[in-house]
Design a protein around this motif. Sequence first.
Motif, PDB file in Angstrom:
ATOM      1  N   MET A   1      53.462  36.993  40.339  1.00 35.55           N
ATOM      2  CA  MET A   1      52.534  37.700  41.237  1.00 35.55           C
ATOM      3  C   MET A   1      52.105  39.022  40.592  1.00 35.55           C
ATOM      4  O   MET A   1      52.937  39.765  40.081  1.00 35.55           O
ATOM      5  CB  MET A   1      53.210  37.987  42.582  1.00 35.55           C
ATOM      6  CG  MET A   1      52.307  38.694  43.576  1.00 35.55           C
ATOM      7  SD  MET A   1      53.169  39.089  45.123  1.00 35.55           S
ATOM      8  CE  MET A   1      53.486  37.427  45.728  1.00 35.55           C
ATOM      9  N   ALA A   2      50.843  39.305  40.625  1.00 37.49           N
ATOM     10  CA  ALA A   2      50.351  40.554  40.060  1.00 37.49           C
ATOM     11  C   ALA A   2      50.841  41.728  40.880  1.00 37.49           C
ATOM     12  O   ALA A   2      51.041  41.629  42.085  1.00 37.49           O
ATOM     13  CB  ALA A   2      48.821  40.539  40.026  1.00 37.49           C
ATOM     14  N   ALA A   3      51.046  42.846  40.213  1.00 36.22           N
ATOM     15  CA  ALA A   3      51.495  44.043  40.913  1.00 36.22           C
ATOM     16  C   ALA A   3      50.425  44.484  41.894  1.00 36.22           C
ATOM     17  O   ALA A   3      49.228  44.446  41.604  1.00 36.22           O
ATOM     18  CB  ALA A   3      51.779  45.158  39.909  1.00 36.22           C
ATOM     19  N   GLU A   4      50.876  44.893  43.072  1.00 45.34           N
ATOM     20  CA  GLU A   4      49.936  45.310  44.113  1.00 45.34           C
ATOM     21  C   GLU A   4      49.441  46.718  43.833  1.00 45.34           C
ATOM     22  O   GLU A   4      50.212  47.612  43.512  1.00 45.34           O
ATOM     23  CB  GLU A   4      50.651  45.276  45.466  1.00 45.34           C
ATOM     24  CG  GLU A   4      49.771  45.638  46.628  1.00 45.34           C
ATOM     25  CD  GLU A   4      50.553  45.648  47.929  1.00 45.34           C
ATOM     26  OE1 GLU A   4      49.917  45.539  48.983  1.00 45.34           O
ATOM     27  OE2 GLU A   4      51.776  45.756  47.874  1.00 45.34           O
ATOM     28  N   SER A   5      48.146  46.937  43.938  1.00 45.65           N
ATOM     29  CA  SER A   5      47.554  48.251  43.720  1.00 45.65           C
ATOM     30  C   SER A   5      47.413  48.975  45.045  1.00 45.65           C
ATOM     31  O   SER A   5      46.678  48.538  45.920  1.00 45.65           O
ATOM     32  CB  SER A   5      46.176  48.110  43.067  1.00 45.65           C
ATOM     33  OG  SER A   5      45.523  49.363  43.018  1.00 45.65           O
ATOM     34  N   LYS A   6      48.136  50.084  45.179  1.00 42.75           N
ATOM     35  CA  LYS A   6      48.056  50.839  46.423  1.00 42.75           C
ATOM     36  C   LYS A   6      46.674  51.447  46.613  1.00 42.75           C
ATOM     37  O   LYS A   6      46.252  51.706  47.740  1.00 42.75           O
ATOM     38  CB  LYS A   6      49.133  51.918  46.452  1.00 42.75           C
ATOM     39  CG  LYS A   6      50.548  51.358  46.513  1.00 42.75           C
ATOM     40  CD  LYS A   6      51.568  52.461  46.655  1.00 42.75           C
ATOM     41  CE  LYS A   6      52.986  51.888  46.751  1.00 42.75           C
ATOM     42  NZ  LYS A   6      54.001  52.928  46.936  1.00 42.75           N
ATOM     43  N   ALA A   7      45.966  51.667  45.517  1.00 40.68           N
ATOM     44  CA  ALA A   7      44.656  52.314  45.606  1.00 40.68           C
ATOM     45  C   ALA A   7      43.634  51.438  46.316  1.00 40.68           C
ATOM     46  O   ALA A   7      42.636  51.930  46.830  1.00 40.68           O
ATOM     47  CB  ALA A   7      44.162  52.656  44.202  1.00 40.68           C
ATOM     48  N   THR A   8      43.857  50.114  46.329  1.00 38.83           N
ATOM     49  CA  THR A   8      42.868  49.220  46.916  1.00 38.83           C
ATOM     50  C   THR A   8      43.236  48.782  48.323  1.00 38.83           C
ATOM     51  O   THR A   8      42.575  47.919  48.893  1.00 38.83           O
ATOM     52  CB  THR A   8      42.707  47.975  46.033  1.00 38.83           C
ATOM     53  OG1 THR A   8      43.965  47.286  45.944  1.00 38.83           O
ATOM     54  CG2 THR A   8      42.243  48.347  44.639  1.00 38.83           C
ATOM     55  N   ARG A   9      44.301  49.328  48.902  1.00 41.40           N
ATOM     56  CA  ARG A   9      44.741  48.877  50.222  1.00 41.40           C
ATOM     57  C   ARG A   9      43.820  49.330  51.342  1.00 41.40           C
ATOM     58  O   ARG A   9      43.795  48.715  52.404  1.00 41.40           O
ATOM     59  CB  ARG A   9      46.155  49.386  50.499  1.00 41.40           C
ATOM     60  CG  ARG A   9      47.215  48.734  49.626  1.00 41.40           C
ATOM     61  CD  ARG A   9      48.566  49.326  49.925  1.00 41.40           C
ATOM     62  NE  ARG A   9      49.605  48.714  49.119  1.00 41.40           N
ATOM     63  CZ  ARG A   9      50.883  49.073  49.168  1.00 41.40           C
ATOM     64  NH1 ARG A   9      51.257  50.046  49.984  1.00 41.40           N
ATOM     65  NH2 ARG A   9      51.766  48.476  48.410  1.00 41.40           N
ATOM     66  N   ILE A  10      43.106  50.416  51.155  1.00 43.60           N
ATOM     67  CA  ILE A  10      42.191  50.941  52.170  1.00 43.60           C
ATOM     68  C   ILE A  10      40.820  51.123  51.548  1.00 43.60           C
ATOM     69  O   ILE A  10      40.658  51.849  50.576  1.00 43.60           O
ATOM     70  CB  ILE A  10      42.691  52.304  52.713  1.00 43.60           C
ATOM     71  CG1 ILE A  10      44.064  52.175  53.353  1.00 43.60           C
ATOM     72  CG2 ILE A  10      41.681  52.873  53.715  1.00 43.60           C
ATOM     73  CD1 ILE A  10      44.103  51.340  54.615  1.00 43.60           C
ATOM     74  N   GLY A  11      39.838  50.434  52.119  1.00 41.09           N
ATOM     75  CA  GLY A  11      38.469  50.624  51.671  1.00 41.09           C
ATOM     76  C   GLY A  11      37.769  51.672  52.528  1.00 41.09           C
ATOM     77  O   GLY A  11      38.113  51.869  53.694  1.00 41.09           O
ATOM     78  N   TYR A  12      36.798  52.336  51.934  1.00 43.55           N
ATOM     79  CA  TYR A  12      36.023  53.340  52.677  1.00 43.55           C
ATOM     80  C   TYR A  12      34.579  53.262  52.200  1.00 43.55           C
ATOM     81  O   TYR A  12      34.297  53.332  51.006  1.00 43.55           O
ATOM     82  CB  TYR A  12      36.567  54.746  52.432  1.00 43.55           C
ATOM     83  CG  TYR A  12      35.861  55.824  53.233  1.00 43.55           C
ATOM     84  CD1 TYR A  12      36.342  56.198  54.484  1.00 43.55           C
ATOM     85  CD2 TYR A  12      34.726  56.462  52.749  1.00 43.55           C
ATOM     86  CE1 TYR A  12      35.706  57.185  55.229  1.00 43.55           C
ATOM     87  CE2 TYR A  12      34.088  57.441  53.490  1.00 43.55           C
ATOM     88  CZ  TYR A  12      34.581  57.801  54.729  1.00 43.55           C
ATOM     89  OH  TYR A  12      33.946  58.773  55.465  1.00 43.55           O
ATOM     90  N   GLU A  13      33.669  53.087  53.136  1.00 41.03           N
ATOM     91  CA  GLU A  13      32.253  53.030  52.798  1.00 41.03           C
ATOM     92  C   GLU A  13      31.452  53.607  53.947  1.00 41.03           C
ATOM     93  O   GLU A  13      31.884  53.573  55.106  1.00 41.03           O
ATOM     94  CB  GLU A  13      31.832  51.583  52.527  1.00 41.03           C
ATOM     95  CG  GLU A  13      32.079  50.647  53.694  1.00 41.03           C
ATOM     96  CD  GLU A  13      31.913  49.182  53.323  1.00 41.03           C
ATOM     97  OE1 GLU A  13      31.395  48.437  54.197  1.00 41.03           O
ATOM     98  OE2 GLU A  13      32.288  48.780  52.215  1.00 41.03           O
ATOM     99  N   VAL A  14      30.292  54.140  53.617  1.00 43.63           N
ATOM    100  CA  VAL A  14      29.400  54.715  54.628  1.00 43.63           C
ATOM    101  C   VAL A  14      28.040  54.055  54.504  1.00 43.63           C
ATOM    102  O   VAL A  14      27.491  53.943  53.401  1.00 43.63           O
ATOM    103  CB  VAL A  14      29.266  56.243  54.463  1.00 43.63           C
ATOM    104  CG1 VAL A  14      28.287  56.810  55.493  1.00 43.63           C
ATOM    105  CG2 VAL A  14      30.620  56.929  54.585  1.00 43.63           C
ATOM    106  N   SER A  15      27.512  53.627  55.632  1.00 47.47           N
ATOM    107  CA  SER A  15      26.183  53.034  55.658  1.00 47.47           C
ATOM    108  C   SER A  15      25.487  53.425  56.955  1.00 47.47           C
ATOM    109  O   SER A  15      26.032  53.235  58.044  1.00 47.47           O
ATOM    110  CB  SER A  15      26.278  51.502  55.557  1.00 47.47           C
ATOM    111  OG  SER A  15      24.997  50.903  55.633  1.00 47.47           O
ATOM    112  N   ASN A  16      24.314  54.016  56.824  1.00 51.90           N
ATOM    113  CA  ASN A  16      23.497  54.398  57.993  1.00 51.90           C
ATOM    114  C   ASN A  16      24.273  55.248  58.993  1.00 51.90           C
ATOM    115  O   ASN A  16      24.169  55.052  60.208  1.00 51.90           O
ATOM    116  CB  ASN A  16      22.945  53.142  58.672  1.00 51.90           C
ATOM    117  CG  ASN A  16      22.020  52.351  57.771  1.00 51.90           C
ATOM    118  OD1 ASN A  16      21.196  52.922  57.063  1.00 51.90           O
ATOM    119  ND2 ASN A  16      22.170  51.030  57.784  1.00 51.90           N
ATOM    120  N   GLY A  17      25.049  56.171  58.463  1.00 46.69           N
ATOM    121  CA  GLY A  17      25.761  57.112  59.321  1.00 46.69           C
ATOM    122  C   GLY A  17      27.059  56.585  59.903  1.00 46.69           C
ATOM    123  O   GLY A  17      27.710  57.278  60.691  1.00 46.69           O
TER     124      GLY A  17
END
Length: 259
Positions: A1-17
């Motif tokens: 199993m590939a090592a889990e990346s903590k950096a990708t556990r939470i996504g954040y994006e903004v669209s149209n406010g």
Amino acid sequence: MAAESKATRIGYEVSNGIACIRLARPPVNALDLAMVRGVIAGLNRAAADDGVRAVVIASAVAKRFCAGLDIVDLAGGSPDEIRTLVHELYVGLFEAQYQLGKASIAAINGAARGGGMTLAVSCDVVLAGESATFGYPEIDLGVLPAIHFVHLPRIVGRHRAFELLFTGRAFDATEAASLGIVNRVVPDGALETETVKLGSEFAAKPEAAMGAGRAAFMRQIDRDYRRNIAEAVDDFCAILATDAAQARIRAFAEKNRPK
């Protein structure tokens, strides 16, 4: 199993406010400290961005919103580590939502349990897909859904809250809506569209009025709330420290450990 990346556990994006904070830890979005702090960081980032007018918490994992706290962490963590985790989920999340200054929406696309319920009801509005399910299974693990002793009686009343919290049974989106836990149930395929539509409606309101109004609204529901959730941290940590709870947690963690 590939090592889990903590950096990708939470996504954040903004669209149209509208800012979307998206849980992304397959298979079930189990919450560890990095996940909880990632959600809080997303809320703080949205609060500081004048271009964001509404916030959504959602899942990137199909049919799973959030399974709650990571049982492996509960089984292997020191008392100080567990207290830090629970304090962040209970108190840190509340403070981030309290200071957000704009409407927040939970979009429940599947199973929400335990700490996933905490994330959901921290928001101002909860939308659910028709296949979403809910529950407080902590009692079966020998621990307590302690913050929901604060939340749930306020939402559904004492007697219905007791039954849900102390049977640990799962319930569907229709029942959640009838209880007032969920604002609205929509077809699964329409959940994202309906969430964006509602977020856009909030975003279109006068900014100053929304900010001041939400702050006043939060002040009114905050009476004794901080003290109550601080006590909930103590209650959770106290029961988790018992031999009986530790035995059940370790057995569950071992049974469900990835092969």
